[in-house]
Scaffold this motif. Structure first.
Motif, PDB file in Angstrom:
ATOM      1  N   THR A  57      10.025  26.633 -12.521  1.00 50.51           N
ATOM      2  CA  THR A  57       9.300  25.734 -11.615  1.00 50.51           C
ATOM      3  C   THR A  57       9.565  24.271 -11.938  1.00 50.51           C
ATOM      4  O   THR A  57       8.821  23.400 -11.505  1.00 50.51           O
ATOM      5  CB  THR A  57       7.797  26.007 -11.700  1.00 50.51           C
ATOM      6  OG1 THR A  57       7.368  25.815 -13.058  1.00 50.51           O
ATOM      7  CG2 THR A  57       7.482  27.434 -11.263  1.00 50.51           C
ATOM      8  N   SER A  66       9.927  18.189 -11.249  1.00 54.83           N
ATOM      9  CA  SER A  66       8.507  18.248 -11.579  1.00 54.83           C
ATOM     10  C   SER A  66       7.936  16.876 -11.914  1.00 54.83           C
ATOM     11  O   SER A  66       6.726  16.663 -11.834  1.00 54.83           O
ATOM     12  CB  SER A  66       8.294  19.199 -12.763  1.00 54.83           C
ATOM     13  OG  SER A  66       9.031  18.764 -13.896  1.00 54.83           O
ATOM     14  N   GLN A 119      11.994  22.498 -10.923  1.00 56.62           N
ATOM     15  CA  GLN A 119      12.485  21.813  -9.741  1.00 56.62           C
ATOM     16  C   GLN A 119      12.376  22.739  -8.534  1.00 56.62           C
ATOM     17  O   GLN A 119      12.339  23.955  -8.657  1.00 56.62           O
ATOM     18  CB  GLN A 119      13.938  21.364  -9.924  1.00 56.62           C
ATOM     19  CG  GLN A 119      14.939  22.502 -10.053  1.00 56.62           C
ATOM     20  CD  GLN A 119      16.359  22.020 -10.175  1.00 56.62           C
ATOM     21  OE1 GLN A 119      16.613  20.822 -10.195  1.00 56.62           O
ATOM     22  NE2 GLN A 119      17.292  22.947 -10.261  1.00 56.62           N
TER      23      GLN A 119
END
Length: 211
Positions: free
Chosen positions: A42, A58, A44
């Motif tokens: 998670t 992120s 990107q």
């Protein structure tokens, strides 16, 4: 006034569909990276659109890259581009035609029958534009779903529906509904004009002769 109100409502809905089609065409989020299954990266988020791809980190940093070559693009992207651009162009033409034929405008006021036919033509073009947008978004969405459920697609390479698809579906429905209102209004107006045409009441005169 009721017929003019129906025309205005149909034109407003179709105009909103026109704006939605433009927004959907230029948006990047046609498909977004999926985190289903074992894909737990998670850091990107990847987005792909009709014109460029973007990666959102992120940390909030977003990097986008425009497609370098038109000929190297997949056929789905090229076809969807053509359908959406044709939908936007037809919606613009239909908007100009419908404005001329609407009863709330003064164009062609001395020829009401031709004015109704022009409004009918604008409604038909709006419906065609909505169908093109619906075909383009549905075709692209079908390909995204097909790749998602393909067992040979790597987990990290799976995508889901982006927000641009939902905007495109809504815009297509608005264009079709608005164009249908314009068409239904014109057909109803023609039938209402033919209804009151009756010969003069001769029964009353005959009754006076008998008296």
């Amino acid at each position: 006034m009721a017929n003019a109100g129906i025309q205005l409502l149909g034109f407003t809905l179709a105009f909103l569909g026109f704006i939605g089609s433009i927004a959907s065409t230029v948006m990047v989020e046609w498909k977004a990276s999926s985190y289903a299954g074992d894909n737990i990266i998670t850091a990107q988020a990847l987005y792909e659109g009709l014109w460029k791809t973007c990666a959102s980190q992120s940390t909030g940093q977003i990097q986008c890259k425009v497609y370098d070559s038109l000929l190297q693009l997949p056929g789905i992207v090229q076809g969807t581009r053509g359908l959406m651009l044709a939908s936007v162009l037809l919606s613009f033409i239909a908007m100009l035609v419908a404005v001329v034929g609407m009863r709330c405008t003064t164009c062609m006021a001395d020829a009401p029958q031709q004015k109704d036919k022009v409004a009918l033509a604008g409604g038909v073009v709006f419906i065609i534009a909505g169908v093109l947008a619906l075909v383009g978004t549905s075709w692209y969405g079908h390909r995204v779903a097909q790749d998602f459920y393909n067992p040979f697609t790597p987990t990290n390479a799976k995508y889901e529906f982006g927000s641009a698809l939902y905007v495109g579906w809504g815009a297509a429905c608005l264009s079709i509904i608005g164009g249908s209102f314009l068409c239904c209004n014109c057909s109803g107006e023609g039938s209402s004009r033919k209804a009151p045409r009756y010969p003069p009441t001769s029964s009353g005169q005959g009754g006076r002769d008998y008296v």
